[in-house]
Design a protein around this motif. Structure first.
Motif, short mmCIF file in Angstrom:
data_model
loop_
_atom_site.label_atom_id
_atom_site.label_comp_id
_atom_site.label_asym_id
_atom_site.label_seq_id
_atom_site.Cartn_x
_atom_site.Cartn_y
_atom_site.Cartn_z
N SER A 299 22.43 -49.63 58.71
CA SER A 299 21.38 -50.55 59.15
C SER A 299 21.50 -50.83 60.65
O SER A 299 20.49 -50.90 61.37
CB SER A 299 21.47 -51.86 58.37
OG SER A 299 21.20 -51.66 57.00
N SER A 300 22.72 -50.99 61.14
CA SER A 300 22.91 -51.24 62.57
C SER A 300 22.49 -50.03 63.39
O SER A 300 21.92 -50.17 64.48
CB SER A 300 24.37 -51.61 62.86
OG SER A 300 25.23 -50.49 62.65
N ASP A 301 22.75 -48.82 62.86
CA ASP A 301 22.33 -47.61 63.56
C ASP A 301 20.81 -47.50 63.60
O ASP A 301 20.23 -47.10 64.62
CB ASP A 301 22.91 -46.37 62.87
CG ASP A 301 24.38 -46.18 63.15
OD1 ASP A 301 24.90 -46.81 64.09
OD2 ASP A 301 25.03 -45.41 62.41
N SER B 209 15.71 -39.15 62.79
CA SER B 209 16.98 -39.80 62.43
C SER B 209 16.73 -41.12 61.72
O SER B 209 17.40 -41.44 60.73
CB SER B 209 17.82 -40.03 63.70
OG SER B 209 18.20 -38.81 64.29
N ILE B 210 15.78 -41.90 62.23
CA ILE B 210 15.46 -43.18 61.59
C ILE B 210 14.99 -42.96 60.16
O ILE B 210 15.39 -43.67 59.22
CB ILE B 210 14.39 -43.93 62.40
CG1 ILE B 210 14.98 -44.42 63.74
CG2 ILE B 210 13.84 -45.12 61.61
CD1 ILE B 210 13.96 -45.04 64.66
N SER C 280 17.19 -44.25 57.02
CA SER C 280 16.55 -45.25 56.15
C SER C 280 16.55 -44.79 54.71
O SER C 280 16.76 -45.59 53.78
CB SER C 280 15.11 -45.52 56.63
OG SER C 280 15.09 -46.08 57.92
N ALA C 281 16.32 -43.48 54.50
CA ALA C 281 16.35 -42.94 53.14
C ALA C 281 17.76 -43.03 52.56
O ALA C 281 17.94 -43.38 51.38
CB ALA C 281 15.87 -41.49 53.15
N ALA C 282 18.76 -42.71 53.39
CA ALA C 282 20.15 -42.79 52.93
C ALA C 282 20.53 -44.22 52.59
O ALA C 282 21.19 -44.49 51.58
CB ALA C 282 21.09 -42.23 53.99
N ASN C 283 20.10 -45.15 53.42
CA ASN C 283 20.40 -46.56 53.18
C ASN C 283 19.70 -47.07 51.93
O ASN C 283 20.24 -47.89 51.18
CB ASN C 283 19.98 -47.40 54.39
CG ASN C 283 20.57 -48.78 54.36
OD1 ASN C 283 21.72 -48.98 53.98
ND2 ASN C 283 19.79 -49.77 54.76
N LEU D 183 18.53 -47.32 66.88
CA LEU D 183 17.64 -46.18 67.08
C LEU D 183 16.19 -46.64 67.30
O LEU D 183 15.45 -46.03 68.07
CB LEU D 183 17.71 -45.23 65.90
CG LEU D 183 18.98 -44.37 65.82
CD1 LEU D 183 19.03 -43.61 64.50
CD2 LEU D 183 19.05 -43.40 66.99
N GLU D 184 15.81 -47.70 66.61
CA GLU D 184 14.45 -48.23 66.81
C GLU D 184 14.28 -48.71 68.25
O GLU D 184 13.23 -48.51 68.87
CB GLU D 184 14.17 -49.35 65.82
CG GLU D 184 13.97 -48.85 64.39
CD GLU D 184 13.88 -49.98 63.37
OE1 GLU D 184 14.25 -51.12 63.73
OE2 GLU D 184 13.44 -49.72 62.23
#
Length: 271
Positions: free
Chosen positions: A54-56, A219-220, A224-227, A60-61
């Motif tokens: 989430s921090s990444d 990457s986002i 996001s999908a992994a999270n 990235l945003e």
């Protein structure tokens, strides 16, 4: 063994009621929040991984915004450089006219008036090309690296070329006679080359930031999908657990009520 001092059945029913009620509350909170992990004990390792991801994503945003701002800076500089290039084209035409033997020095003085004003306009354009109140093309701005990732090393350096009249060696150019006009023509040709090189550099940097923006967006999406796989609740599965817990709570309540009646039933033996 039937006793009236300790109601073991009631104690057992209360314990299961508490367990089932806790399971029910846990399922309700997960469904309501949409998160599989509502407290650290749900999945300590998953929580740690999810927090880092989430921090990444947040970083990235912001990096995407940074890349967008950098692209805007480069576009601003390129727009001004394009105007300078147009001015130089006009100055080259004037120098070409003044270097011809078909005009007199009197006419050259008229040509020189426009030529001089155009040289001043180049400096004005270079100074006026600003982003966030910082001039981009007059050599006064200070530019560092742009953060374009979630790590401190994920940076791209910005570079802008000084394109005012002094940097282009045009301030000392007076086309008042054929000799100076010919020399000015050489200087302007060199200046056009410098501006073209500067625009090529701006274009290359802009292209890099645009590709970086695409990489950040990918990457986002992937992070996001992994999270989501770690953190988001499976609503169907959790609803099934909730329904089971609700049934167990009702059963425990009924069992507790029945257990509480047992001592009263035993007292009838004494009557």
């Amino acid at each position: 063994m039937p006793v009236i001092t300790t109601n073991t059945a009631a104690n057992s029913a209360v314990r299961y009621l508490n367990i089932n009620s806790s399971d029910q509350s846990s399922s309700l909170s997960k469904i309501a929040s949409g998160s599989r992990i509502t407290k650290a004990s749900d999945d300590a390792a998953g929580l740690a991984i999810s927090t880092r991801i989430s921090s990444d994503v947040v970083a990235l945003e912001q990096a995407a915004t940074n890349a967008s701002h950098a692209t805007a800076m480069l576009q601003t500089a390129d727009g001004a450089a394009s105007n300078i290039s147009d001015i130089l084209m006009r100055m080259k035409a004037l120098a070409t006219q003044a270097s011809s033997a078909t005009v007199t020095d009197t006419e050259r003085s008229y040509i020189n008036a426009e030529f001089t004003n155009l040289a001043e306009e180049i400096t004005s354009v270079a100074t006026g090309a600003r982003y966030n109140n910082v001039s981009l093309l007059d050599g006064t701005g200070s530019f560092g690296a742009v953060m374009v990732g979630s790590n401190s090393s994920d940076t791209i350096s910005l570079s802008f070329t000084d394109l005012d009249a002094t940097a282009l060696s045009l301030n000392a150019t007076t086309i008042s006679d054929q000799t100076t006009a010919t020399a000015a023509l050489t200087a302007i040709t060199s200046a056009i080359g410098s501006v073209s090189a500067a625009r090529a550099s701006l274009g290359a940097q802009q292209s890099r930031f645009e590709f970086q923006a695409d990489t950040i967006a990918t990457s986002i999406e992937n992070l996001s999908a992994a999270n989501s796989a770690i953190e988001d609740v499976d609503v169907a599965s959790e609803q099934a657990k909730l329904s089971s817990a609700e049934v167990k709570v009702q059963a425990a309540v009924a069992a507790l009520a029945s257990a509480n009646q047992m001592p009263q039933a035993l007292l009838k033996l004494l009557q």
